[in-house]
Design a protein around this motif. Structure first.
Motif, short mmCIF file in Angstrom:
data_model
loop_
_atom_site.label_atom_id
_atom_site.label_comp_id
_atom_site.label_asym_id
_atom_site.label_seq_id
_atom_site.Cartn_x
_atom_site.Cartn_y
_atom_site.Cartn_z
N GLY A 12 0.90 -1.11 -0.01
CA GLY A 12 -0.01 -0.15 -0.09
C GLY A 12 0.90 1.30 -0.09
N LEU A 13 0.04 2.36 0.16
CA LEU A 13 0.93 3.59 -0.13
C LEU A 13 0.45 4.42 1.30
N SER A 30 -4.59 -1.96 -5.28
CA SER A 30 -5.02 -3.37 -5.87
C SER A 30 -4.34 -4.38 -6.57
N LYS A 31 -4.46 -5.58 -6.40
CA LYS A 31 -3.57 -6.42 -7.35
C LYS A 31 -3.64 -6.10 -8.77
N PHE A 32 -4.66 -5.43 -9.06
CA PHE A 32 -4.57 -5.38 -10.69
C PHE A 32 -4.09 -3.75 -11.13
N THR A 33 -3.57 -3.29 -10.00
CA THR A 33 -3.08 -1.67 -10.50
C THR A 33 -1.96 -2.01 -11.18
N ALA A 39 0.08 -2.25 -18.71
CA ALA A 39 -0.41 -2.24 -19.93
C ALA A 39 -0.54 -0.88 -20.59
N VAL A 40 -0.87 -0.03 -19.81
CA VAL A 40 -1.09 1.45 -20.27
C VAL A 40 0.25 1.96 -20.70
#
Length: 160
Positions: A12-13, A30-33, A39-40
């Motif tokens: 986390g931050l 999130s684990k998708f971040t 990807a971006v």
């Protein structure tokens, strides 16, 4: 990894209060971040690469070349037994049309409005920079009744 007193295994931050309080707020990532950011970034890099290849290609920034085309006006050319040649150039090219003929007349490049008087037996030239794309016809406007208006060649200038 421990961030501001978090136990290991929790990512986390930590955000602190700017006013100087020692209170720490946790923001869960999130684990998708991470995959989404990757990807971006990849999509942006591919877009930059494609854009650079398209707009900074050698063809788009290359200087024009010098192109010389030779035409020998013969009987076959005058009587239409040979098809007129097609000369190709690109915008920005320096074009030299060199013509030799046994006949006198005026050499005329339609569309670009270039002309030169033909001196029989000598090489006669029209020199210019191809500034506009298009198809231009080179004609002999002769003095004799047999060859008053003869198509000698076609110059095709492609866009750069």
């Amino acid at each position: 990894m421990t961030i501001a007193g978090q136990p290991d295994g929790v990512e986390g931050l930590a955000t602190g209060n700017v006013a100087g309080d020692s209170e720490v707020h946790h923001v869960k990532v999130s684990k998708f971040t991470k995959p989404a950011i990757a990807a971006v970034t990849a999509v942006m890099l591919v877009g930059l690469y494609i854009g650079a290849r398209q707009f900074l290609s050698i063809d788009s920034i290359a200087a024009g070349q010098s192109r010389t085309f030779h035409i020998d006006i013969s009987e076959a050319c005058l009587h239409g037994t040979e098809p007129p040649p097609l000369f190709e150039a690109r915008e920005g090219d320096r074009v030299v049309l060199a013509v030799t003929s046994l006949y006198s007349g005026e050499l005329f490049l339609h569309g670009l409005e270039r002309e030169v008087n033909i001196v029989p037996g000598a090489e006669n030239t029209i020199t210019f920079t191809a500034e506009h794309a298009g198809r231009f016809y080179l004609h002999l406007h002769g003095n004799g009744k047999d060859h008053n208006h003869i198509e000698l060649a076609v110059l095709e200038v492609a866009p750069r």
